[in-house]
Design a protein around this motif. Structure first.
Motif, PDB file in Angstrom:
ATOM      1  N   SER A 454       2.483  -7.094  -5.281  1.00  0.00           N
ATOM      2  CA  SER A 454       1.563  -6.389  -6.170  1.00  0.00           C
ATOM      3  C   SER A 454       1.466  -7.133  -7.486  1.00  0.00           C
ATOM      4  CB  SER A 454       2.041  -4.959  -6.418  1.00  0.00           C
ATOM      5  OG  SER A 454       1.266  -4.330  -7.413  1.00  0.00           O
ATOM      6  N   ASP A 455       0.247  -7.523  -7.861  1.00  0.00           N
ATOM      7  CA  ASP A 455       0.061  -8.218  -9.137  1.00  0.00           C
ATOM      8  C   ASP A 455       0.326  -7.294 -10.311  1.00  0.00           C
ATOM      9  OD1 ASP A 455      -0.636 -10.508  -7.751  1.00  0.00           O
ATOM     10  OD2 ASP A 455      -2.785 -10.053  -7.774  1.00  0.00           O
ATOM     11  N   GLU A 456       0.187  -5.976 -10.097  1.00  0.00           N
ATOM     12  CA  GLU A 456       0.429  -5.002 -11.162  1.00  0.00           C
ATOM     13  C   GLU A 456       1.892  -4.561 -11.206  1.00  0.00           C
ATOM     14  OE1 GLU A 456      -2.801  -1.868 -11.273  1.00  0.00           O
ATOM     15  OE2 GLU A 456      -3.123  -2.696  -9.267  1.00  0.00           O
ATOM     16  N   GLY A 457       2.665  -4.871 -10.153  1.00  0.00           N
ATOM     17  CA  GLY A 457       4.014  -4.338 -10.033  1.00  0.00           C
ATOM     18  C   GLY A 457       4.953  -4.787 -11.127  1.00  0.00           C
ATOM     19  N   ALA A 483      -2.073  -5.825  -3.337  1.00  0.00           N
ATOM     20  CA  ALA A 483      -3.156  -6.527  -2.637  1.00  0.00           C
ATOM     21  C   ALA A 483      -2.921  -8.028  -2.647  1.00  0.00           C
ATOM     22  CB  ALA A 483      -4.498  -6.190  -3.285  1.00  0.00           C
ATOM     23  N   GLY A 484      -1.686  -8.448  -2.948  1.00  0.00           N
ATOM     24  CA  GLY A 484      -1.380  -9.865  -3.044  1.00  0.00           C
ATOM     25  C   GLY A 484      -1.044 -10.493  -1.707  1.00  0.00           C
ATOM     26  N   GLY A 531       2.601  19.227  -4.518  1.00  0.00           N
ATOM     27  CA  GLY A 531       2.151  18.890  -3.171  1.00  0.00           C
ATOM     28  C   GLY A 531       3.255  18.283  -2.332  1.00  0.00           C
ATOM     29  N   GLU A 532       2.878  17.868  -1.125  1.00  0.00           N
ATOM     30  CA  GLU A 532       3.800  17.282  -0.156  1.00  0.00           C
ATOM     31  C   GLU A 532       3.293  15.897   0.245  1.00  0.00           C
ATOM     32  OE1 GLU A 532       5.199  17.954   4.520  1.00  0.00           O
ATOM     33  OE2 GLU A 532       3.788  19.327   3.559  1.00  0.00           O
ATOM     34  N   ILE A 533       4.197  14.923   0.268  1.00  0.00           N
ATOM     35  CA  ILE A 533       3.814  13.578   0.706  1.00  0.00           C
ATOM     36  C   ILE A 533       3.568  13.602   2.207  1.00  0.00           C
ATOM     37  CG2 ILE A 533       4.581  11.190   0.951  1.00  0.00           C
ATOM     38  CD1 ILE A 533       6.176  11.556  -1.616  1.00  0.00           C
ATOM     39  N   VAL A 534       2.376  13.150   2.607  1.00  0.00           N
ATOM     40  CA  VAL A 534       2.044  13.131   4.031  1.00  0.00           C
ATOM     41  C   VAL A 534       1.787  11.712   4.533  1.00  0.00           C
ATOM     42  CG1 VAL A 534       1.165  15.482   4.083  1.00  0.00           C
ATOM     43  CG2 VAL A 534      -0.399  13.603   3.519  1.00  0.00           C
ATOM     44  N   ASP A 535       1.787  10.718   3.637  1.00  0.00           N
ATOM     45  CA  ASP A 535       1.664   9.324   4.080  1.00  0.00           C
ATOM     46  C   ASP A 535       2.155   8.408   2.980  1.00  0.00           C
ATOM     47  OD1 ASP A 535       1.144   7.169   5.657  1.00  0.00           O
ATOM     48  OD2 ASP A 535      -1.033   7.248   5.483  1.00  0.00           O
ATOM     49  N   THR A 536       2.892   7.374   3.381  1.00  0.00           N
ATOM     50  CA  THR A 536       3.310   6.313   2.467  1.00  0.00           C
ATOM     51  C   THR A 536       2.512   5.070   2.854  1.00  0.00           C
ATOM     52  OG1 THR A 536       5.157   5.803   3.944  1.00  0.00           O
ATOM     53  CG2 THR A 536       5.614   7.246   2.098  1.00  0.00           C
ATOM     54  N   CYS A 537       1.463   4.788   2.111  1.00  0.00           N
ATOM     55  CA  CYS A 537       0.496   3.760   2.475  1.00  0.00           C
ATOM     56  C   CYS A 537       1.056   2.361   2.234  1.00  0.00           C
ATOM     57  CB  CYS A 537      -0.802   3.963   1.699  1.00  0.00           C
ATOM     58  SG  CYS A 537      -1.490   5.630   1.871  1.00  0.00           S
ATOM     59  N   LEU A 538       0.518   1.401   2.962  1.00  0.00           N
ATOM     60  CA  LEU A 538       1.032   0.027   2.904  1.00  0.00           C
ATOM     61  C   LEU A 538       0.590  -0.726   1.661  1.00  0.00           C
ATOM     62  CD1 LEU A 538       0.741  -1.054   6.642  1.00  0.00           C
ATOM     63  CD2 LEU A 538       2.733  -0.217   5.405  1.00  0.00           C
ATOM     64  N   ASP A 539      -0.259  -0.125   0.821  1.00  0.00           N
ATOM     65  CA  ASP A 539      -0.599  -0.757  -0.453  1.00  0.00           C
ATOM     66  C   ASP A 539       0.237  -0.192  -1.596  1.00  0.00           C
ATOM     67  OD1 ASP A 539      -1.642   1.751  -0.747  1.00  0.00           O
ATOM     68  OD2 ASP A 539      -3.681   1.106  -1.254  1.00  0.00           O
ATOM     69  N   GLY A 540       1.230   0.654  -1.256  1.00  0.00           N
ATOM     70  CA  GLY A 540       2.128   1.200  -2.263  1.00  0.00           C
ATOM     71  C   GLY A 540       1.726   2.548  -2.791  1.00  0.00           C
ATOM     72  N   THR A 541       0.544   3.050  -2.415  1.00  0.00           N
ATOM     73  CA  THR A 541       0.128   4.370  -2.867  1.00  0.00           C
ATOM     74  C   THR A 541       0.632   5.445  -1.908  1.00  0.00           C
ATOM     75  OG1 THR A 541      -1.978   4.224  -1.688  1.00  0.00           O
ATOM     76  CG2 THR A 541      -1.920   3.417  -3.968  1.00  0.00           C
ATOM     77  N   LEU A 542       0.414   6.693  -2.309  1.00  0.00           N
ATOM     78  CA  LEU A 542       0.874   7.831  -1.517  1.00  0.00           C
ATOM     79  C   LEU A 542      -0.283   8.777  -1.251  1.00  0.00           C
ATOM     80  CD1 LEU A 542       4.098   8.660  -3.587  1.00  0.00           C
ATOM     81  CD2 LEU A 542       3.997   7.327  -1.478  1.00  0.00           C
ATOM     82  N   THR A 543      -0.262   9.375  -0.073  1.00  0.00           N
ATOM     83  CA  THR A 543      -1.181  10.469   0.223  1.00  0.00           C
ATOM     84  C   THR A 543      -0.412  11.769   0.069  1.00  0.00           C
ATOM     85  OG1 THR A 543      -2.434   9.108   1.778  1.00  0.00           O
ATOM     86  CG2 THR A 543      -2.729  11.491   1.912  1.00  0.00           C
ATOM     87  N   VAL A 544      -0.900  12.626  -0.835  1.00  0.00           N
ATOM     88  CA  VAL A 544      -0.225  13.871  -1.176  1.00  0.00           C
ATOM     89  C   VAL A 544      -1.136  15.033  -0.802  1.00  0.00           C
ATOM     90  CG1 VAL A 544       0.771  15.270  -3.023  1.00  0.00           C
ATOM     91  CG2 VAL A 544       1.059  12.780  -3.037  1.00  0.00           C
ATOM     92  N   ARG A 545      -0.573  16.001  -0.077  1.00  0.00           N
ATOM     93  CA  ARG A 545      -1.319  17.201   0.294  1.00  0.00           C
ATOM     94  C   ARG A 545      -1.026  18.305  -0.714  1.00  0.00           C
ATOM     95  NH1 ARG A 545      -0.963  17.908   6.143  1.00  0.00           N
ATOM     96  NH2 ARG A 545      -2.641  16.385   5.943  1.00  0.00           N
ATOM     97  N   LEU A 546      -2.063  18.778  -1.385  1.00  0.00           N
ATOM     98  CA  LEU A 546      -1.920  19.846  -2.363  1.00  0.00           C
ATOM     99  C   LEU A 546      -1.977  21.177  -1.627  1.00  0.00           C
ATOM    100  CD1 LEU A 546      -4.211  18.373  -5.173  1.00  0.00           C
ATOM    101  CD2 LEU A 546      -1.768  18.043  -4.802  1.00  0.00           C
TER     102      LEU A 546
END
Length: 990
Positions: A454-457, A483-484, A531-546
């Protein structure tokens, strides 16, 4: 061959598969091994057929089921049992979203459960008939798992006998019969909390159709003990409680038998724990820890329902990896259909599911008692493996990954960074790694990982040694969107910090930056901040269900915009392994007898069952045939004996409670080697070799460095000052008796052949209470030929209390794969976990005793019990895992990383002896520097450095290009060979 069972497995008796139970303890699941299991059990625990009394008595003390047995809680029996695994059939394995699993215990690759689908067998309401003073009585209800007496209580359907069960019902269609349950998470105003304990009133419909509300404590169980009544249960009430109850229909009639059906429940109050406050909420005091019925009925209160689903798919990420929670059901739970009308249409009897017959409310005075008991279930899970493959499997085909925490393990979607730290400009004590990335795939067999940078990491740690901090503390972490480029690295060259990483099922709070508003700010009563984490995405973000919001939705957020409130694996809770009560606490309890009394009271044949029962054991039978564990194993502690220096017997209490005084002057030659031989204590309840009776190779650990007459002496008094000793600033003992005892300890240490090979002791003429010991790692262990230094202090409380000890954990070079502890007993902050030192609670005969324990025994224990061939089993409570198939791989991996870290120790020691004499880094080996030089560098010395180099070269030659599995001693994984080759270069350079 019997399947290995695990805690929480649903099992059936192979002889009668209608007998169902839940496994509570296994031999391999060390987390369940709390001692004295009978203490809080309402009914006596029994041994099943094939488990002898001796093994059973041992289990009642240590709480560890013998090998090839499990501790089972049965659904239709009052008594839990110790049962042979071979007599059980596993029906289901409870796996939750976020759990880590393997296909087989020896598999290298693991995976994460991303979805679980449970299908249930349900028992509906039926007619329960039982005798009364005026003939048989009949009520509608759910029969308890253990009916009061099967000869007098009949459970049947009016037309077809026993009510037909519904089979293969998805748990996603069900919910618990009560809206609020213990352990539920809830939102109340600006707070997130958890229900700990509920206080209920229950509403009973009696046989004469009268209805009364009473407190749950005023009801008695009907057939089995219940912690809480739910709708459909049959309860027997006390007549005074009925008389004083709140009558909804009818009135009290003393001629009506006080047994009825629970048709409703109402929360009176609840004990709660407040977990988190909404980010940005005003800092006010937490509400009271007791909520009443008004709080539950207000619009400010909202149960967090994980089963609520969004109308649309996630806005980001792969939809096939998004988790969808369903009701978490257990055996015997009382449930309802979420859509009863729809279920009646779907389950009309035309399919294998069976027919759902709805009970009309008009027949039950308007109360809805369409409830069911979960009597069986099976689970299928979806697993995302470390290579990103996704499979769908029955839960019983997988095994939980119960290995010790591996700080070098990683899974797709986790955040990781490099180990090359640099100072943050302008910020004192702050350091940061050069690169931050997201794990894409993991090759566990080769210990390799592919990262996307990650260039921002950016991650910043506080690491100021002047502030006395023992570990780096993560202060800030930014990931952004990775995205590196992709890069493959050794797992030993990266770190995945636990504080930055999450898993599916974790409950989180969203920061304002993460909230996606559609129409400006959300309404104050919209709980869209949790919310609840429902996915740990491969770009480092998270999918959270509210899941608590008015409209459930999935949002994609950056990791840095999320605060973890509750981790689904329970790691946010305090550790419980050291909170158990001692034997003294147990025996002082007013409501519990000692374990010996418990065992003695159950020695009669009646307590072990009756003739003809499957679990019957004759009172005189102590040698039952049993496959898996030898009754000859001694389960009692060695009886210690105590004598003063003149050979007179001492009472143990006198030794432990009174000051130790010597009758011998310091000038007399006292040979403590001839003291009564008593089994020395251990690190974790393992018997070390006797220091004074080394007559064979079996009692003396193999040592790499054997002493020669030309080498440095094994014991030496130094004339310098001990300025570098860890305890140099502590006061010297002033008591004459203490000094006599200290002199005696030194007499033992300097006696001919008293010290094992590879051990060098140094003390100071001005401070004989300070001792520094150099250990050379024994051969055929991960520590072979590696130096370890420990400082001892014989304080003013010695010998009543054991010596104090400090382990010099030399800072490792991160490029050599050497970050982390080298042994479960040797902490990075210098603590040594050893029962003889009083830092581990072992058996009564294993702790320090003023009359019989010596510093030499401590030294021998460290050499023979800590620096061992398989240090994995030194982890607290892991002794039962030795020899198990499931422990081979984790033990080998532990050896592998220990070998790398030990190399770092050797590099640091040689680097120090090559440094100028005034180099402050040499302080940790002051007093033994000449020994280290002779052992490793001198031409006329032992040349252990050369031997270690040859050993590393042989390992690399065997490992590189080989497909064989690493054993951690003679062969290494590809990921370990990368830092190992760097270590080889450093050793040659030195």
């Amino acid at each position: 061959m019997a399947t290995q069972l695990h805690a929480d497995d649903l099992v059936a008796n192979r002889d009668d598969e209608t007998e169902l139970g839940i496994v509570e303890r296994t031999h391999a699941d060390v987390d369940t091994h709390t001692p004295h299991p009978a203490r809080n059990d309402p009914d006596p625990i029994r041994p099943d057929r094939g488990v002898s009394r001796k093994l059973f008595d041992k289990f009642l003390k240590d709480g560890i089921p013998p090998p090839k047995t499990v501790f089972v809680r049965w659904q239709n029996k009052e008594n839990a049992t110790i049962t042979l695994e071979s007599r059980l059939k596993v029906l289901d394995r409870t796996l939750l979203i976020g759990d880590v699993v393997r296909r087989h215990a020896r598999d290298a690759m693991s995976g994460v459960v991303i979805n679980a689908s449970t299908r249930c067998v349900l028992q509906p309401i039926g007619d329960i008939e039982f005798p009364g003073p005026r003939g048989n009585n009949k009520l509608k209800g759910l029969l308890p798992p253990s009916p009061p007496d099967s000869e007098y209580v009949r459970y049947h359907h009016p037309t077809s006998g026993t009510p037909p069960q519904l089979v293969d019902i998805p748990a996603s269609e069900l919910r618990h019969s009560d809206a609020v349950n213990e352990e539920d998470l809830f939102v109340y105003k600006d707070r997130l909390g958890r229900i700990e304990e509920l206080d209920h009133n229950i509403t009973l419909k009696l046989q004469d159709n009268s209805v009364v509300e009473i407190h749950q404590d005023s009801a008695e169980n009907f057939g089995t003990d219940v912690e809480r009544y739910t709708v459909g249960d049959i309860a027997s009430a006390k007549k005074p409680a009925l008389r004083l109850g709140k009558w909804i229909f009818g009135k009290y009639n003393p001629n009506t038998q006080p047994i009825g059906t629970v048709v409703d429940t109402r929360i009176v109050s609840a004990e709660v724990t407040w977990l988190q406050r909404r980010i940005g909420a005003p800092e006010t005091e937490d509400p009271p820890t007791t909520l009443d019925s008004d709080d539950f009925e207000s619009s400010d209160f909202h149960i967090y329902d994980r089963t609520r689903l969004p109308r649309r798919s996630p806005t980001h990420g792969s939809s096939d990896t998004v988790s969808y929670s369903q009701s978490d059901l257990d055996l015997g739970d009382s449930v309802r259909f979420k859509d009863l009308a729809g279920a009646c249409v779907k389950y009309d009897g035309s399919t294998h599911h069976g027919k759902l017959e709805r009970l009309d409310r008009q027949d039950t005075l308007g109360y809805d008692i369409n409830v069911f008991h979960v009597v069986k279930f099976r689970t299928d899970v979806t697993v995302q493996w470390q290579d990103l493959s996704i499979t769908h499997d029955p839960s019983i085909s997988l095994v939980p990954d119960g290995a010790i925490d591996d700080e070098h393990a990683a899974w797709p979607g986790e955040i990781a960074h490099t180990l090359d730290f640099a100072d943050v400009p302008g910020q004192r004590g702050m350091t940061q790694p050069s690169r931050v990335g997201v794990v894409q795939t993991v090759n566990s067999a080769e210990r390799m990982v592919t990262l996307r940078w990650s260039d921002e990491g950016q991650m910043q740690y506080f690491d100021d040694p002047e502030d006395g901090l023992e570990y780096r503390t993560l202060i800030t972490g930014v990931v952004g969107r990775a995205a590196g480029e992709l890069q493959e690295l050794s797992l030993y060259d990266v770190e995945a910090p636990g504080s930055m990483n999450v898993r599916r099922g974790d409950t989180v709070l969203l920061m304002n930056e993460a909230l996606e508003r559609r129409d400006g700010e959300a309404a104050a009563d919209d709980f869209d901040w949790v919310g609840e984490i429902v996915d740990t995405c491969l770009d480092g973000t998270l999918t959270v269900r509210l899941g608590a919001a008015k409209e459930v939705r999935d949002v994609n957020v950056r990791r840095e915009h999320v605060h973890v409130a509750v981790r689904s694996d329970g790691t946010d809770q305090p550790d419980e392994w050291d909170q158990g009560e001692s034997d003294e606490d147990m025996e002082s309890g007013e409501e519990y007898e000692s374990t010996d009394e418990y065992i003695s009271r159950r020695r009669g044949g009646e307590e072990y069952g009756t003739p003809g029962d499957p679990g019957y054991l004759h009172p005189d039978n102590t040698d039952d045939e049993y496959d898996g564990f030898s009754d000859n194993e001694d389960d009692e502690s060695v009886q210690a004996t105590y004598e003063d220096e003149n050979g007179e017997p001492l009472d143990e209490d006198e030794v432990e409670d009174e000051d130790w005084e010597s009758d011998v002057s310091g000038d007399e030659d006292v040979d403590m080697i001839d003291a009564p031989a008593v089994t020395p204590p251990s690190s974790h309840s393992v018997t070390p070799p006797q220091p004074n009776d080394r007559t064979s190779d079996e009692t003396d650990p193999p040592i790499s460095a054997e002493r020669t007459s030309s080498g440095p002496p094994s014991y030496l008094v130094l004339e310098t000052e001990p300025t570098s000793h860890h305890y140099a600033s502590e006061d010297s003992p002033v008591s004459a008796n203490q000094m006599k005892r200290i002199q005696k300890e030194h007499k033992i240490l300097r006696s001919a052949d008293s010290l094992p090979s590879g051990v060098y002791v140094r003390t100071w003429e001005s401070r004989m209470d300070l001792v520094r010991v150099l250990f050379v790692g024994p051969a055929e262990t991960p520590y072979a030929d590696v130096p370890f230094v420990i400082d001892f202090y014989l304080s003013g409380t010695f010998p009543r209390e054991p010596p104090q000890a400090f382990f010099h954990n030399w800072t490792a070079e991160t490029s050599l794969g050497g970050v982390g502890p080298v042994n479960p007993n040797l902490y990075e902050d210098g603590k040594i976990c050893l029962s003889l030192l009083g830092t581990w609670e072992g058996g009564k005969s294993e702790g320090w005793n003023a009359a019989r324990s010596t510093l030499l025994q401590v030294i021998v224990s460290i050499l023979g019990l800590v620096l061992v061939r398989e240090p994995y089993f030194n982890e607290a409570g892991y002794e039962p895992l030795a020899g198990l198939e499931s422990s081979k791989r984790p033990s080998a991996l532990y050896n592998e990383r220990t070998y790398l870290r030990a190399n770092s120790f050797l590099v640091r020691a040689i680097d120090w002896i090559n440094s100028p004499e005034d180099d402050s880094g040499c302080a940790s080996i002051d007093g033994v520097k000449d020994v280290v030089r002779w052992l490793y560098k001198d031409a006329d010395g032992k040349k252990l450095l050369k031997r270690r180099i040859e050993d590393v070269e042989a390992i690399l030659e065997k490992s590189e290009g080989s497909t064989a599995e690493s054993d951690g001693l003679t062969s290494m994984s590809k990921g370990a060979c990368i830092p190992l080759r760097r270590a080889l270069a450093r050793l040659k350079e030195l």
